[in-house]
Write a protein that holds these residues in place. Structure first.
Motif, PDB file in Angstrom:
ATOM      1  N   ALA A 114     -15.457  17.306   5.991  1.00  0.00           N
ATOM      2  CA  ALA A 114     -15.283  17.990   4.887  1.00  0.00           C
ATOM      3  C   ALA A 114     -14.886  16.637   4.718  1.00  0.00           C
ATOM      4  O   ALA A 114     -13.502  15.604   5.125  1.00  0.00           O
ATOM      5  N   MET A 115     -15.040  16.236   3.240  1.00  0.00           N
ATOM      6  CA  MET A 115     -14.942  15.354   1.997  1.00  0.00           C
ATOM      7  C   MET A 115     -12.872  14.880   2.307  1.00  0.00           C
ATOM      8  O   MET A 115     -12.704  16.345   1.776  1.00  0.00           O
ATOM      9  N   PRO A 116     -12.444  14.247   2.836  1.00  0.00           N
ATOM     10  CA  PRO A 116     -10.925  14.356   2.479  1.00  0.00           C
ATOM     11  C   PRO A 116     -10.582  14.512   1.186  1.00  0.00           C
ATOM     12  O   PRO A 116     -10.798  13.943   0.366  1.00  0.00           O
ATOM     13  N   GLU A 117      -9.091  15.360   1.072  1.00  0.00           N
ATOM     14  CA  GLU A 117      -7.984  15.356   0.496  1.00  0.00           C
ATOM     15  C   GLU A 117      -6.949  14.451   0.052  1.00  0.00           C
ATOM     16  O   GLU A 117      -6.067  14.367  -0.392  1.00  0.00           O
ATOM     17  N   GLU A 118      -6.952  13.673   0.917  1.00  0.00           N
ATOM     18  CA  GLU A 118      -5.536  12.493   1.369  1.00  0.00           C
ATOM     19  C   GLU A 118      -5.983  11.746   1.912  1.00  0.00           C
ATOM     20  O   GLU A 118      -7.253  11.708   2.386  1.00  0.00           O
ATOM     21  N   LEU A 119      -5.327  10.609   1.934  1.00  0.00           N
ATOM     22  CA  LEU A 119      -6.350   8.731   2.130  1.00  0.00           C
ATOM     23  C   LEU A 119      -4.583   8.514   2.147  1.00  0.00           C
ATOM     24  O   LEU A 119      -3.837   7.902   1.122  1.00  0.00           O
ATOM     25  N   HIS A 120      -4.237   7.604   3.547  1.00  0.00           N
ATOM     26  CA  HIS A 120      -3.052   6.744   3.945  1.00  0.00           C
ATOM     27  C   HIS A 120      -3.165   5.450   4.271  1.00  0.00           C
ATOM     28  O   HIS A 120      -4.347   5.564   5.106  1.00  0.00           O
ATOM     29  N   TYR A 121      -2.796   4.972   3.485  1.00  0.00           N
ATOM     30  CA  TYR A 121      -3.509   2.877   3.548  1.00  0.00           C
ATOM     31  C   TYR A 121      -1.923   3.192   3.843  1.00  0.00           C
ATOM     32  O   TYR A 121      -1.015   2.834   3.401  1.00  0.00           O
ATOM     33  N   LEU A 122      -2.150   1.197   4.562  1.00  0.00           N
ATOM     34  CA  LEU A 122      -0.946   0.595   5.218  1.00  0.00           C
ATOM     35  C   LEU A 122      -0.653   0.212   4.800  1.00  0.00           C
ATOM     36  O   LEU A 122      -1.332  -1.114   4.143  1.00  0.00           O
ATOM     37  N   GLN A 123       0.813  -0.216   4.214  1.00  0.00           N
ATOM     38  CA  GLN A 123       1.477  -1.295   2.927  1.00  0.00           C
ATOM     39  C   GLN A 123       0.738  -3.239   3.681  1.00  0.00           C
ATOM     40  O   GLN A 123       1.013  -2.664   4.726  1.00  0.00           O
ATOM     41  N   ARG A 124       0.593  -4.225   2.804  1.00  0.00           N
ATOM     42  CA  ARG A 124       0.515  -5.685   3.532  1.00  0.00           C
ATOM     43  C   ARG A 124       1.893  -5.975   4.167  1.00  0.00           C
ATOM     44  O   ARG A 124       2.089  -6.096   5.002  1.00  0.00           O
ATOM     45  N   ARG A 125       3.214  -5.205   3.587  1.00  0.00           N
ATOM     46  CA  ARG A 125       4.315  -6.114   3.938  1.00  0.00           C
ATOM     47  C   ARG A 125       5.227  -5.097   3.074  1.00  0.00           C
ATOM     48  O   ARG A 125       5.528  -4.497   1.782  1.00  0.00           O
ATOM     49  N   ALA A 126       6.411  -5.159   3.630  1.00  0.00           N
ATOM     50  CA  ALA A 126       7.601  -4.114   2.496  1.00  0.00           C
ATOM     51  C   ALA A 126       7.805  -4.342   1.203  1.00  0.00           C
ATOM     52  O   ALA A 126       8.090  -3.185   0.475  1.00  0.00           O
ATOM     53  N   CYS A 127       7.909  -6.100   1.332  1.00  0.00           N
ATOM     54  CA  CYS A 127       7.818  -6.812  -0.238  1.00  0.00           C
ATOM     55  C   CYS A 127       6.362  -6.698  -1.276  1.00  0.00           C
ATOM     56  O   CYS A 127       6.150  -7.663  -2.115  1.00  0.00           O
ATOM     57  N   HIS A 128       5.641  -5.931  -0.900  1.00  0.00           N
ATOM     58  CA  HIS A 128       4.559  -5.394  -1.506  1.00  0.00           C
ATOM     59  C   HIS A 128       4.406  -6.011  -2.863  1.00  0.00           C
ATOM     60  O   HIS A 128       5.499  -5.115  -3.249  1.00  0.00           O
ATOM     61  N   ARG A 129       3.825  -7.067  -3.564  1.00  0.00           N
ATOM     62  CA  ARG A 129       4.032  -6.994  -5.515  1.00  0.00           C
ATOM     63  C   ARG A 129       3.069  -7.638  -5.762  1.00  0.00           C
ATOM     64  O   ARG A 129       1.880  -7.842  -4.881  1.00  0.00           O
ATOM     65  N   VAL A 130       2.830  -7.358  -6.740  1.00  0.00           N
ATOM     66  CA  VAL A 130       1.505  -7.185  -7.260  1.00  0.00           C
ATOM     67  C   VAL A 130       1.836  -7.966  -8.884  1.00  0.00           C
ATOM     68  O   VAL A 130       2.515  -7.543  -9.614  1.00  0.00           O
ATOM     69  N   LYS A 131       0.754  -9.045  -9.327  1.00  0.00           N
ATOM     70  CA  LYS A 131       1.013  -9.329 -10.684  1.00  0.00           C
ATOM     71  C   LYS A 131       0.048  -7.797 -11.157  1.00  0.00           C
ATOM     72  O   LYS A 131      -0.522  -7.581 -10.925  1.00  0.00           O
ATOM     73  N   LEU A 132       0.810  -7.891 -12.834  1.00  0.00           N
ATOM     74  CA  LEU A 132       0.084  -6.953 -14.022  1.00  0.00           C
ATOM     75  C   LEU A 132       0.011  -7.246 -14.861  1.00  0.00           C
ATOM     76  O   LEU A 132      -0.023  -8.627 -14.611  1.00  0.00           O
ATOM     77  N   PRO A 133      -0.963  -6.580 -15.185  1.00  0.00           N
ATOM     78  CA  PRO A 133      -1.665  -7.243 -16.622  1.00  0.00           C
ATOM     79  C   PRO A 133      -0.751  -7.790 -17.587  1.00  0.00           C
ATOM     80  O   PRO A 133      -0.040  -6.975 -18.030  1.00  0.00           O
ATOM     81  N   ILE A 134      -1.645  -8.513 -18.250  1.00  0.00           N
ATOM     82  CA  ILE A 134      -0.666  -8.675 -20.044  1.00  0.00           C
ATOM     83  C   ILE A 134      -0.723  -7.725 -20.292  1.00  0.00           C
ATOM     84  O   ILE A 134      -1.849  -6.810 -20.416  1.00  0.00           O
ATOM     85  N   GLY A 135       0.445  -7.737 -21.299  1.00  0.00           N
ATOM     86  CA  GLY A 135       0.800  -6.709 -22.284  1.00  0.00           C
ATOM     87  C   GLY A 135       1.370  -5.031 -21.394  1.00  0.00           C
ATOM     88  O   GLY A 135       2.657  -4.454 -21.961  1.00  0.00           O
ATOM     89  N   THR A 136       2.398  -6.070 -20.245  1.00  0.00           N
ATOM     90  CA  THR A 136       3.096  -4.480 -19.344  1.00  0.00           C
ATOM     91  C   THR A 136       4.292  -4.786 -19.610  1.00  0.00           C
ATOM     92  O   THR A 136       5.055  -6.621 -20.107  1.00  0.00           O
ATOM     93  N   ARG A 137       5.332  -4.040 -20.202  1.00  0.00           N
ATOM     94  CA  ARG A 137       6.133  -4.627 -20.660  1.00  0.00           C
ATOM     95  C   ARG A 137       7.114  -2.950 -19.957  1.00  0.00           C
ATOM     96  O   ARG A 137       6.660  -2.255 -19.421  1.00  0.00           O
ATOM     97  N   ALA A 138       8.618  -3.321 -20.272  1.00  0.00           N
ATOM     98  CA  ALA A 138       9.547  -1.912 -19.553  1.00  0.00           C
ATOM     99  C   ALA A 138      10.606  -2.030 -20.707  1.00  0.00           C
ATOM    100  O   ALA A 138      11.104  -3.593 -21.702  1.00  0.00           O
ATOM    101  N   LEU A 139      11.426  -1.086 -21.083  1.00  0.00           N
ATOM    102  CA  LEU A 139      12.604  -1.308 -21.937  1.00  0.00           C
ATOM    103  C   LEU A 139      13.605  -1.179 -20.905  1.00  0.00           C
ATOM    104  O   LEU A 139      14.301  -0.943 -19.769  1.00  0.00           O
ATOM    105  N   VAL A 140      14.911  -1.763 -21.516  1.00  0.00           N
ATOM    106  CA  VAL A 140      15.667  -1.926 -20.280  1.00  0.00           C
ATOM    107  C   VAL A 140      17.496  -2.407 -21.095  1.00  0.00           C
ATOM    108  O   VAL A 140      17.298  -2.807 -23.106  1.00  0.00           O
ATOM    109  N   LYS A 141      18.050  -1.883 -20.669  1.00  0.00           N
ATOM    110  CA  LYS A 141      19.710  -1.482 -21.295  1.00  0.00           C
ATOM    111  C   LYS A 141      20.751  -2.751 -20.506  1.00  0.00           C
ATOM    112  O   LYS A 141      20.927  -2.914 -19.859  1.00  0.00           O
ATOM    113  N   ASN A 142      20.900  -3.538 -21.494  1.00  0.00           N
ATOM    114  CA  ASN A 142      21.319  -4.853 -20.772  1.00  0.00           C
ATOM    115  C   ASN A 142      23.168  -4.828 -21.149  1.00  0.00           C
ATOM    116  O   ASN A 142      23.804  -5.401 -21.906  1.00  0.00           O
ATOM    117  N   GLY A 143      23.957  -4.403 -19.961  1.00  0.00           N
ATOM    118  CA  GLY A 143      25.028  -4.183 -19.845  1.00  0.00           C
ATOM    119  C   GLY A 143      25.390  -2.722 -20.913  1.00  0.00           C
ATOM    120  O   GLY A 143      25.065  -1.618 -20.734  1.00  0.00           O
TER     121      GLY A 143
END
Length: 255
Positions: A114-143
């Protein structure tokens, strides 16, 4: 998985079927699954069929995609007709994936699953990190200050690299930011104009672990270490990282 762990397996290792289930992330995204299956067919990518005990492994190919099912070349030495096995493959980023075979039927020269309904993928490393597209933003509260908007350059489940307008204040090393909400703009392959942003779940707290002035842009940049205990938050961040990787076709990951 029922197999024992074989060391600290990562996405580039040759025996992912020996990894514990916790080494994999799971996706039920039908678009991601369909894209992976098309890649297998169009590129004649090899499949590794692994029985429930991990003892029998055979190489094969995806022959055709029918409505709701996959036809796989039957390996010459595939003994018996097990009703459960796993199908491993490398995706277009050379990361290991697998899906469990279900609704299996046999013919002398082919297997149908059957066509799978789920896919399991192995992460490259524990700190797998990706560059984000321009315009990615976050709301944060500084103190105890009001909420502020910052821009996010890269992201992992462990933290992010952010920057802001110097006129809006500085973030001192070892200071704490709270109530972090990251939103990523739509874009990349398969996204039409008007698509909604991806919004991460609320990250309760982060600590500024480093700061520096970008020599080219002259803007202050801050490395943030997330502090949370929720497995849901971690899993969701990893899933969104994987989606961004697929959407934008990136190959340059940081650690």
């Amino acid at each position: 998985m029922s197999n024992k762990m074989f060391g600290d397996l990562q996405a580039g290792d040759e025996r992912p079927w020996l990894a514990e289930e916790s080494s994999f992330s799971k996706s039920e995204d039908s678009v991601r699954i369909s894209r992976a299956i098309r890649f297998l067919k169009e590129n004649h990518a090899p499949l590794t069929l692994v029985d429930a005990g991990g003892g029998m492994r055979q190489e094969s190919l995806l022959v055709s995609i029918n409505e709701g099912s996959l036809r796989i070349d039957r390996p010459l030495e595939w003994d018996g007709e097990p009703d459960f096995f796993r199908i491993f493959f490398r995706d277009h980023h050379r990361n290991w994936n697998y899906f469990p075979a279900s609704a299996v039927s046999y013919s002398p020269f082919a297997l149908s699953v059957a066509m799978p309904e789920e896919l399991h993928y192995l992460q490259r490393r524990a700190c797998h990190r990706v560059k984000l597209p321009i315009g990615t933003r976050a709301l944060v509260k500084n103190g105890n200050r009001d909420m502020a908007t910052v821009f996010v350059q890269d992201l992992s489940a462990a933290g992010m690299l952010m920057f802001n307008d110097p006129a809006e204040g500085e973030y001192s090393k070892d200071s704490i930011i709270n109530d972090i909400v990251v939103s990523i703009p739509p874009g990349g392959r398969g996204h039409s104009e008007g698509s909604i942003r991806k919004v991460l779940p609320l990250i309760g707290q982060g600590r500024i672990v480093r700061s520096y002035l970008d020599e080219e842009t002259r803007r202050p940049c801050y490395g943030v270490s997330f502090q949370y205990e929720s497995s849901y938050v971690k899993e969701t961040i990893n899933q969104i990282i994987s989606e961004v990787e697929n959407d934008f076709g990136q190959n340059d990951f940081l650690c």
